[in-house]
Structure formats: structure tokens, C-alpha cells
Design an enzyme around this catalytic site. Structure first.
Site, PDB file in Angstrom:
ATOM      1  N   HIS A 172      -0.359  -0.180  -9.905  1.00  0.00           N
ATOM      2  CA  HIS A 172      -1.128  -1.043  -8.981  1.00  0.00           C
ATOM      3  C   HIS A 172      -1.609  -2.312  -9.709  1.00  0.00           C
ATOM      4  O   HIS A 172      -2.807  -2.557  -9.843  1.00  0.00           O
ATOM      5  CB  HIS A 172      -2.324  -0.263  -8.395  1.00  0.00           C
ATOM      6  CG  HIS A 172      -2.818  -0.851  -7.103  1.00  0.00           C
ATOM      7  ND1 HIS A 172      -3.338  -0.089  -6.089  1.00  0.00           N
ATOM      8  CD2 HIS A 172      -2.880  -2.133  -6.648  1.00  0.00           C
ATOM      9  CE1 HIS A 172      -3.705  -0.871  -5.080  1.00  0.00           C
ATOM     10  NE2 HIS A 172      -3.429  -2.117  -5.398  1.00  0.00           N
ATOM     11  N   GLU A 192      -3.283   7.627  -5.901  1.00  0.00           N
ATOM     12  CA  GLU A 192      -3.306   6.872  -7.161  1.00  0.00           C
ATOM     13  C   GLU A 192      -4.345   7.459  -8.094  1.00  0.00           C
ATOM     14  O   GLU A 192      -5.501   7.621  -7.677  1.00  0.00           O
ATOM     15  CB  GLU A 192      -3.588   5.400  -6.878  1.00  0.00           C
ATOM     16  CG  GLU A 192      -2.416   4.749  -6.154  1.00  0.00           C
ATOM     17  CD  GLU A 192      -2.585   3.251  -5.891  1.00  0.00           C
ATOM     18  OE1 GLU A 192      -3.588   2.678  -6.339  1.00  0.00           O
ATOM     19  OE2 GLU A 192      -1.717   2.667  -5.237  1.00  0.00           O
ATOM     20  N   ARG A 214       0.837  -1.193   0.000  1.00  0.00           N
ATOM     21  CA  ARG A 214       0.000   0.000   0.000  1.00  0.00           C
ATOM     22  C   ARG A 214       0.875   1.248   0.000  1.00  0.00           C
ATOM     23  O   ARG A 214       1.875   1.318   0.747  1.00  0.00           O
ATOM     24  CB  ARG A 214      -0.893   0.053   1.248  1.00  0.00           C
ATOM     25  CG  ARG A 214      -2.183  -0.729   1.090  1.00  0.00           C
ATOM     26  CD  ARG A 214      -3.081  -0.156  -0.019  1.00  0.00           C
ATOM     27  NE  ARG A 214      -4.270  -0.929  -0.272  1.00  0.00           N
ATOM     28  CZ  ARG A 214      -4.364  -1.938  -1.157  1.00  0.00           C
ATOM     29  NH1 ARG A 214      -3.309  -2.321  -1.852  1.00  0.00           N
ATOM     30  NH2 ARG A 214      -5.507  -2.558  -1.346  1.00  0.00           N
TER      31      ARG A 214
END
Ligand SMILES: NC(=O)C1=CN([C@@H]2O[C@H](COP(=O)(O)OP(=O)(O)OC[C@H]3O[C@@H](n4cnc5c(N)ncnc54)[C@H](O)[C@@H]3O)[C@@H](O)[C@H]2O)C=CC1
Ligand SMILES: O=C(O)CCC(=O)C(=O)O
Length: 524
Positions: free
Chosen positions: A276, A258, A229
Site C-alpha cells: 500500500h 492488510e 482498494r
């Protein structure tokens, strides 16, 4: 019909279990497209793009469950969901292998400078000396967070001839030995590791875990990886360590924001990045979608969910064993709450006999929910019961005892209120049902079902007839009647089960009978 909003891109094949149910209506729209119908959905399925905020939950009053097709639930306000009694589930292991493989791919790419070499060759260059890397063989890998993904990364690292040094405060020695890794303090891992990879959730403790102070404790030339994370490695404080060359390279799959936009880290040649992608494989997406879809089906079929974030986990086996007690607990709480219709401070639950060996947390939550239900206007269930009790200043505790009063199992609830304490005890008899066997100091035996009437009176001849006359005069039919007393001529009680609830006029007429002390309606 159960309406499910699927607001992120979730594997179509994985949704198949839901599609086969005639009772489930799936709508695939993002939240803004579904704005006008948000109030109609019973379930919400998301990945990480949908932010399940308090504000969104407030627009979804029928929502009962949120499913996250993945591991991290940091895009879901779990506290807000819990407050509203909404179950939050995830798919804890469906993407483990993909995330571990991605971490490993990033590690290899980082130390062999594969992305940089790729760009160079695509730019028509042939500069072999610019891309000299390091071997993984013989290197020390530091893993921070040794759960599902961390341990899969370790297995791969060992196959590559690396030694694995782990920091995870919850890791047992037995598990570490089994997986061939060594346990260390965080400082030890920071000091020895050639490569450090983080695999914790993002929590208050892990946010900024690799910040200025801890980065300064790492080896010069260390490589860092974050496929967990954004924020576990503090992005801003990393910059001077890259500029000075203390950190030789960084691989990031996740970011504090993000997408990261024009982030200064992206300007470094030795920072390699992916958007991601840890769980972005066909296999992982199928796994996580199938897992949450199946859990959702179980939930709406009234079966236990095994991967809830805000409920104790229960296997089907355990659920089947506790089911009867779960219902008995609910009834005990419900009846006690109506009987003690005054402010209360404390509930004390005692389990005895066979029930004491089961997962009682769940039963207690059910009892608490039953108790709170007549007292709160909002939804209260086993998800939010503990939180609602706390908000109302009600404490509760569980005890275990050998005193079964001759029954195979017994649950006893004592409610402490202002100037009064009340105890109710119940048992579950297989193939017969729930029975209340003790009520406010009197041994009795009745089924906690339907419309009940409690009458406390002095033990005198003719009381049953007098009560029967009043009920008859009001056209109220008695289904069953149980009587009990503390001693001959002393405190006595009747519990009647009626075909319909009685109104206030009936209660008043009954209360006027000589020797009747208290009359209460109880719905079970
Ligand atoms: N990049 C991606 O696409 C993906 C990222 N993830 C993320 O990877 C992370 C790990 O996932 P799993 O291994 O499935 O979780 P897990 O729950 O199995 O393991 C997490 C481990 O972290 C440990 N931990 C917690 N606090 C810690 C602390 N302060 N210091 C050290 N260790 C601590 C726990 O004891 C546990 O062993 C999560 O943040 C998850 O959201 C998961 C899947 C895909
Ligand atoms: O849904 C995704 O691709 C993100 C996966 C992830 O980060 C997780 O499962 O925690």
C-alpha cells in the site's frame, strides 16, 4: 484549547499550520496509547491505520471532526460519525500524482517483469531469456474509474503511446474527449483491454467488480492492476485465472486484508506486490497532511471546510454569501420548533429573491438543525440534521418562489404538525440584521435575538399597558416590543424582547389577562 489526536504517522512538516496556532494542542499517540484521554479530544487526524469505528467514536464524546490525510475513508465509519454530528474531511487530491505514478510504475514493472528480474540478479543469476516482457506502446489500457487518479494514469498512458478505454458511469463525453480517451461499457473495456487498472472507491457496487464473471470476459493474457482498494479485484476468484494463464500477471498495491499475511496470491511468480505504497512519497504525505491541517484550522475558526465527506462542499466565496442566510435559517428553525412544541411531520422551506440563487442545501440543513435542536438531547448540526429528521419521521423539502413580499430576499418556513400548520418568514437586511417579517399569519417586524416572549391576544385597547404592568410587577425589563394584527379588532400579537428569560409564574400571570389567548417563551 482545541485538542487534536494524531493517531497515525502524518508528515510532521504538514502539521505545521496546526502547530503555529496557540489554541491547538496536538497529541501524537495511537489510539491505545491515548485510551485514557480519548474523551478529551475535539479532533482526530488519521491515515489508514486507525480504524475509526462506532466504538471508538463513542469513547470520544467531544469529537467534532475527523480528518483523513488521504483519499479513501473506508477506515472511517462515516455513517456513525454523521449520526453523531461529526464532520469527516479528507485530502482528496494531495496524493493523486503519487498514486498515478505508482500505478504506472507497477504497470511498467509488471509487463517487463522487473521485480522478478531484480530478485534473479540479486540471487547471482544472469538469465536474460527468462524475462522477456511486452511493450506498453500500442497497447490498449482499460481504466475502470476515471476520477482524479484514473485520469492522471490516462495522461501518462497516452504519453507512452497507449490507447485508453474507460469505463466510468459518471464520466461525461466532453471530459473524455478533452483527455483523449474513449468511453465504453464495462463489458467493452473488459473485452478489448490488454491491461486493466482499477481506480474506483471500494463501494457495494465495486466490491468484487473483477470477479469470476467479469474476469471471464477479459482477453486471454490480460494484465491487471489494483492500486485503489483491496477487494475491487476479488482475490480468491483471481487464483484460477492465474493458474490457467488466462491472466498473464497482476500488480497489487492494496489487499482485502492488510497486511495480507500468507495469502495464496503471493505464491505466484507473476503477481507483483507493494505494501500500500501508492501515496507513500514525501510530496504526497506533505500535501495531504497540509491539506487536512489547514481544513482543521478553518473548521475551528468557524470557516467552511471544502473537502467534507458528510457536508455539502462550500468554497470560501459561496460560504461568505450564504453565511447571513445560514444564521437566519437557524433562527427560523429554532423559533418555529419552540412555537410548534407538538409532534410535526413536515417542514417546507421556500426561498425567494437573492437567496434563491445561492447554495440553499446548506441553509436548509442549518434551518433543520435549528428546528431539531430543542427536540433532541444529542448533538444536532448540519452534518446529521437530515439523518436525525429522518429518524424522527420528519420530512422536509425546498421550494423556490418569486414572492419576496417586497424584500430583497425571503426565507419562508411552514411547519405541518398534528392539527396545526405554522408559517414564519424572515429576511436578512445587510448591515442591519435578520428580521422576522411574518409570524403565524400576522405581518410583523422583529429581530430574532435573545429572550423573546410571544403573546397572542384579541386586538383591544389597553393590552400593551396590561402586559407591561405584569412584567414590571415581576421585575422583567422590556428591551423592545413589536405588535401586529390580522385586522382591527381581530387576532393580534406582541413579540417582546426581554433582558432575561421569564419564569413560569410570569407566563401564568400573563395568561390570566383577559383577551390574551396564548403566551409562549421563545429563545433565539
Ligand atoms: N494505493 C494508494 O495508496 C491510494 C489509493 N487511492 C484510492 O484510489 C481510488 C481512486 O481515488 P481518486 O481517483 O482520488 O477518486 P475519485 O473519487 O477522484 O475517482 C473515483 C472514480 O470512480 C468512479 N466510480 C465510482 N463507482 C464506479 C463504478 N461502480 N464503476 C466505475 N467507476 C466508478 C467515480 O465516478 C470517479 O470518477 C480510491 O479508492 C482511493 O481510495 C487513493 C490514493 C492513494
Ligand atoms: O495513507 C496512505 O498512505 C494511504 C493512501 C490511500 O490509500 C488513500 O489516500 O486512499
Amino acid at each position: 484549547m482545541v485538542r487534536v489526536l494524531v493517531s497515525d504517522a502524518i508528515s510532521e512538516e504538514g502539521l505545521a499550520p496546526l502547530r503555529t496556532s496557540a489554541h491547538i494542542d496536538i497529541v501524537q499517540k495511537n489510539v491505545s496509547e491515548a485510551e485514557d484521554e480519548l474523551h478529551t479530544f475535539d479532533a482526530l487526524l488519521v491515515r489508514s491505520a486507525t480504524k475509526v469505528t462506532e466504538e471508538l467514536l463513542a469513547k470520544m464524546p467531544k469529537l467534532k471532526i475527523v480528518g483523513r490525510a488521504g483519499v479513501g475513508v473506508d477506515n472511517i465509519d462515516v455513517d456513525a460519525a454523521t449520526k453523531r454530528g461529526i464532520v469527516v474531511i479528507n485530502a482528496p487530491n494531495g496524493n493523486t500524482i503519487s498514486a498515478a505514478e505508482h500505478t504506472f510504475a507497477m504497470m511498467a514493472a509488471l509487463v517487463r517483469r522487473i521485480p522478478q528480474a531484480h530478485i534473479s540478479v540479486k540471487s547471482r543469476e544472469w538469465n536474460r531469456s527468462a524475462f522477456v516482457g511486452n511493450e506498453l506502446f500500442g497497447k490498449k489500457l482499460g481504466i475502470i474509474g476515471f476520477g482524479r487518479i484514473g485520469s492522471e494514469v490516462a495522461k501518462r498512458a497516452r504519453a507512452f503511446g497507449m490507447t485508453v478505454h474507460v469505463f466510468d458511469p459518471f464520466l461525461t463525453k466532453e471530459r473524455a474527449e478533452k483527455l483523449g480517451v474513449s468511453i465504453h461499457s464495462l463489458d467493452e473495456v473488459l473485452a478489448v483491454a490488454d491491461i486493466i487498472t482499477v481506480h474506483t472507491p471500494l463501494t457495494k457496487e465495486t466490491r468484487g467488480l473483477l470477479g469470476t464473471e467479469n474476469l471471464a470476459k477479459t482477453k486471454k493474457g490480460v494484465y491487471l492492476i489494483n492500486c485503489a482498494r483491496g477487494g475491487i479485484i476479488d482475490e480468491q476468484t483471481l487464483i484460477p485465472f492465474l493458474e490457467s494463464g488466462h491472466v498473464a500477471g497482476v500488480a497489487l498495491d492494496v489487499f482485502e486484508q492488510e497486511p495480507p499475511g500468507d495469502h495464496p496470491l503471493l505464491a505466484f511468480d507473476n503477481v507483483i506486490v507493494t505494501p500500500h505504497l501508492g501515496a507513500s512519497t514525501v510530496e504526497a504525505q506533505l500535501n495531504v497532511a497540509t491539506q487536512v491541517a489547514e481544513e482543521l484550522l478553518h473548521f475551528f475558526e468557524g470557516q467552511p471546510v471544502t473537502s467534507s465527506i458528510n457536508l455539502p462542499a462550500l468554497s470560501k466565496d459561496v460560504y461568505e454569501k450564504i453565511q447571513a442566510f445560514y444564521h437566519l435559517g437557524r433562527k427560523l428553525g429554532l423559533i418555529a420548533s419552540q412555537f410548534m412544541n407538538i409532534p410535526v411531520q413536515e417542514l417546507s422551506v421556500t426561498y425567494a429573491g437573492t437567496v434563491a440563487d445561492l447554495e440553499t442545501t446548506y441553509i436548509t440543513r442549518s434551518l433543520l438543525a435549528g428546528f431539531l435542536r430543542p427536540r433532541v438531547a444529542s448533538t444536532v448540526n448540519e452534518v446529521n440534521a437530515a439523518m436525525v429528521a429522518k429518524e424522527r419521521g420528519i420530512t422536509y423539502g425546498e421550494k423556490f418562489s418569486d414572492e419576496t413580499h417586497g424584500y430583497a430576499n425571503c426565507i419562508s418556513l411552514t411547519v405541518h404538525g398534528e392539527n396545526k400548520t405554522f408559517t414564519i418568514k424572515g429576511t436578512h437586511v445587510p448591515n442591519y440584521g435578520d428580521r422576522i417579517v411574518h409570524f403565524d399569519g400576522v405581518t410583523i417586524d422583529f429581530a430574532p435575538e435573545g429572550h423573546l416572549l410571544y403573546i397572542q391576544h384579541h386586538d383591544r385597547p389597553g393590552m400593551i399597558g396590561k402586559v407591561g404592568n405584569v412584567l414590571g410587577a415581576h421585575n422583567v425589563n422590556i428591551a423592545t416590543m413589536q405588535v401586529g394584527r390580522q385586522e382591527a379588532g381581530g387576532k393580534a400579537m406582541m413579540i417582546l424582547s426581554l433582558d432575561k428569560p421569564v419564569d413560569d409564574a410570569v407566563l401564568k400571570a400573563l395568561a390570566q389577562i383577559d383577551d390574551i389567548e396564548t403566551v409562549k417563551r421563545l429563545e433565539a
